[in-house]
Design a protein around this motif. Structure first.
Motif, PDB file in Angstrom:
ATOM      1  N   LEU A 136      16.251  -3.420   4.514  1.00 19.18           N
ATOM      2  CA  LEU A 136      15.062  -2.727   4.966  1.00 19.18           C
ATOM      3  C   LEU A 136      14.157  -2.498   3.770  1.00 19.18           C
ATOM      4  N   ASP A 137      12.916  -2.946   3.870  1.00 15.05           N
ATOM      5  CA  ASP A 137      11.927  -2.728   2.821  1.00 15.05           C
ATOM      6  C   ASP A 137      10.944  -1.671   3.307  1.00 15.05           C
ATOM      7  N   LEU A 138      10.922  -0.525   2.639  1.00 19.25           N
ATOM      8  CA  LEU A 138       9.988   0.555   2.955  1.00 19.25           C
ATOM      9  C   LEU A 138       8.789   0.391   2.032  1.00 19.25           C
ATOM     10  N   LEU A 139       7.665  -0.012   2.579  1.00 17.75           N
ATOM     11  CA  LEU A 139       6.515  -0.372   1.752  1.00 17.75           C
ATOM     12  C   LEU A 139       5.567   0.796   1.494  1.00 17.75           C
ATOM     13  N   HIS A 140       4.973   1.372   2.548  1.00 17.09           N
ATOM     14  CA  HIS A 140       3.978   2.422   2.323  1.00 17.09           C
ATOM     15  C   HIS A 140       3.792   3.246   3.584  1.00 17.09           C
ATOM     16  N   GLY A 141       3.076   4.338   3.443  1.00 20.23           N
ATOM     17  CA  GLY A 141       2.717   5.182   4.573  1.00 20.23           C
ATOM     18  C   GLY A 141       1.224   5.474   4.526  1.00 20.23           C
ATOM     19  N   THR A 142       0.625   5.664   5.690  1.00 21.26           N
ATOM     20  CA  THR A 142      -0.803   6.003   5.732  1.00 21.26           C
ATOM     21  C   THR A 142      -1.036   7.085   6.779  1.00 21.26           C
ATOM     22  N   ASN A 151      -2.663  17.565   1.048  1.00 19.59           N
ATOM     23  CA  ASN A 151      -1.675  16.575   0.608  1.00 19.59           C
ATOM     24  C   ASN A 151      -0.297  16.943   1.145  1.00 19.59           C
ATOM     25  N   CYS A 152       0.679  16.125   0.816  1.00 16.64           N
ATOM     26  CA  CYS A 152       2.080  16.420   1.120  1.00 16.64           C
ATOM     27  C   CYS A 152       2.953  15.692   0.108  1.00 16.64           C
ATOM     28  N   ASP A 153       4.253  15.926   0.138  1.00 19.95           N
ATOM     29  CA  ASP A 153       5.222  15.284  -0.758  1.00 19.95           C
ATOM     30  C   ASP A 153       6.172  14.439   0.098  1.00 19.95           C
ATOM     31  N   PRO A 154       5.712  13.283   0.590  1.00 18.99           N
ATOM     32  CA  PRO A 154       6.502  12.546   1.581  1.00 18.99           C
ATOM     33  C   PRO A 154       7.688  11.784   1.009  1.00 18.99           C
ATOM     34  N   SER A 172      14.460   7.691   0.586  1.00 20.12           N
ATOM     35  CA  SER A 172      13.509   7.059  -0.330  1.00 20.12           C
ATOM     36  C   SER A 172      13.205   7.999  -1.491  1.00 20.12           C
ATOM     37  N   SER A 173      12.458   7.491  -2.441  1.00 21.10           N
ATOM     38  CA  SER A 173      11.949   8.349  -3.509  1.00 21.10           C
ATOM     39  C   SER A 173      10.864   9.271  -2.934  1.00 21.10           C
ATOM     40  N   VAL A 174      10.592  10.367  -3.620  1.00 18.61           N
ATOM     41  CA  VAL A 174       9.562  11.327  -3.197  1.00 18.61           C
ATOM     42  C   VAL A 174       8.275  11.013  -3.953  1.00 18.61           C
ATOM     43  N   HIS A 175       7.161  10.999  -3.220  1.00 23.55           N
ATOM     44  CA  HIS A 175       5.856  10.831  -3.862  1.00 23.55           C
ATOM     45  C   HIS A 175       5.101  12.136  -3.742  1.00 23.55           C
ATOM     46  N   ARG A 176       4.638  12.634  -4.843  1.00 21.41           N
ATOM     47  CA  ARG A 176       4.012  13.952  -4.900  1.00 21.41           C
ATOM     48  C   ARG A 176       2.527  13.898  -4.552  1.00 21.41           C
ATOM     49  N   SER A 177       2.092  14.885  -3.795  1.00 16.03           N
ATOM     50  CA  SER A 177       0.667  15.155  -3.528  1.00 16.03           C
ATOM     51  C   SER A 177      -0.100  13.936  -3.022  1.00 16.03           C
ATOM     52  N   THR A 178       0.357  13.366  -1.916  1.00 20.12           N
ATOM     53  CA  THR A 178      -0.353  12.232  -1.328  1.00 20.12           C
ATOM     54  C   THR A 178      -0.082  12.157   0.169  1.00 20.12           C
ATOM     55  N   VAL A 179      -1.037  11.612   0.916  1.00 16.13           N
ATOM     56  CA  VAL A 179      -0.825  11.328   2.339  1.00 16.13           C
ATOM     57  C   VAL A 179      -0.752   9.815   2.566  1.00 16.13           C
ATOM     58  N   SER A 180      -0.844   9.040   1.467  1.00 12.87           N
ATOM     59  CA  SER A 180      -0.764   7.575   1.548  1.00 12.87           C
ATOM     60  C   SER A 180       0.189   7.044   0.477  1.00 12.87           C
ATOM     61  N   PRO A 181       1.493   7.351   0.591  1.00  8.90           N
ATOM     62  CA  PRO A 181       2.440   6.930  -0.445  1.00  8.90           C
ATOM     63  C   PRO A 181       2.683   5.421  -0.426  1.00  8.90           C
ATOM     64  N   ILE A 182       2.941   4.866  -1.605  1.00 10.21           N
ATOM     65  CA  ILE A 182       3.374   3.473  -1.725  1.00 10.21           C
ATOM     66  C   ILE A 182       4.782   3.522  -2.308  1.00 10.21           C
ATOM     67  N   TRP A 183       5.771   3.158  -1.494  1.00 11.84           N
ATOM     68  CA  TRP A 183       7.165   3.268  -1.921  1.00 11.84           C
ATOM     69  C   TRP A 183       7.687   1.981  -2.556  1.00 11.84           C
ATOM     70  N   ASN A 184       7.624   0.891  -1.828  1.00  9.25           N
ATOM     71  CA  ASN A 184       8.275  -0.352  -2.259  1.00  9.25           C
ATOM     72  C   ASN A 184       9.747  -0.119  -2.563  1.00  9.25           C
TER      73      ASN A 184
END
Length: 194
Positions: A136-142, A151-154, A172-184
Motif C-alpha cells: 500500500l502506497d500512501l501518497l497524500h491527502g487534500t 490546520n491539523c496534524d494528520p 503513517s508519519s505525522v505531518h504538522r500544521s497542514t490540511v494537505s499532507p504529502i506522505w509517500n
C-alpha cells in the motif's frame, strides 16, 4: 560445513532516524536503536541531543532457532542517565522477501512519529514459506478537516485483517500544521503459509 556456517544470519545496517519524538525537556532525545530477531538482540550507539540521528552502524545477528523467526522488531529508545530508557516507538519488518543474500533498503515507521532507515541482508536463511504481499502506497491527502487555527496534524492508520479478525496495524508519519499532507509512505503486508 561447520556449525557457524550453518547458522542463520541477519546483517542490519542502521543508517539513520528521522523526525523522532522529543522525550527530554530540552526538546531533543538521546536516541539509540535495538534490533530484535527472535531471542537475539543488538543495539546501536547513543546519539546525543538529536531528533534526526545518523548511525551508519552494522549489527550482525545469528539465530539457531527452529523455525527461524520471520519478523524483526526495531525499537528506538531515548537514553536516560538515571532510570529507565523511554521508548520512542517501534516497528516490525518481515524477512520473507530476503532472497539470494541481496541487501535491501527499508524504512521502518515507529508508530505515530519517527522512522528508521536501514539496510538488511540475510545469510543461510532457510524459510520454507509460500509468500504473498500486499503493498500500500500512501501518497497524500487534500482538504482535510482543520482545527481552529486552520490546520491539523494528520496521520493515517492502516489495518489488514483476515476473516478471523487477526491482522496487523501500521501508522503513517505525522505531518504538522497542514490540511494537505504529502506522505509517500509505503506499507507491506505479508501473508505466509507453511
Amino acid at each position: 560445513k561447520t556449525r557457524a556456517m550453518e547458522r542463520a544470519c541477519l546483517e542490519v545496517t542502521v543508517i539513520s532516524g528521522r523526525d523522532m519524538r522529543a522525550a527530554d525537556p530540552s526538546g531533543f532525545s538521546d536516541p539509540f536503536v535495538v534490533i530484535s530477531w527472535g531471542n537475539v538482540k543488538g543495539k546501536t550507539t547513543i546519539k546525543k541531543k538529536t531528533l534526526d540521528p545518523d548511525w551508519n552502524e552494522r549489527i550482525v545477528l545469528f539465530n539457531t532457532s527452529e523455525p527461524i523467526p520471520t519478523e524483526v522488531q526495531i525499537e528506538a529508545f531515548d537514553w536516560d542517565r538515571v532510570g529507565k530508557n523511554d521508548s520512542l516507538g517501534q516497528g516490525r519488518l518481515t524477512i520473507l522477501d530476503l532472497v539470494n543474500e541481496q541487501e535491501k533498503e527499508k524504512t521502518v515507521l515507529l508508530g505515530i512519529q519517527g522512522r528508521i532507515h536501514l539496510k538488511i541482508r540475510g545469510l543461510n536463511l532457510k524459510l520454507p514459506f509460500i509468500q504473498s504481499v500486499i503493498r500500500l502506497d500512501l501518497l497524500h491527502g487534500t482538504g482535510l478537516s482543520a482545527d481552529t487555527s486552520g490546520n491539523c496534524d494528520p496521520y493515517c492508520t492502516v489495518m489488514l485483517t483476515d476473516p478471523n479478525g487477526c491482522g496487523r496495524t501500521e501508522s503513517s508519519s505525522v505531518h504538522r500544521s497542514t490540511v494537505s499532507p504529502i506522505w509517500n509512505d509505503h506499507f507491506e503486508f505479508w501473508n505466509e503459509y507453511q
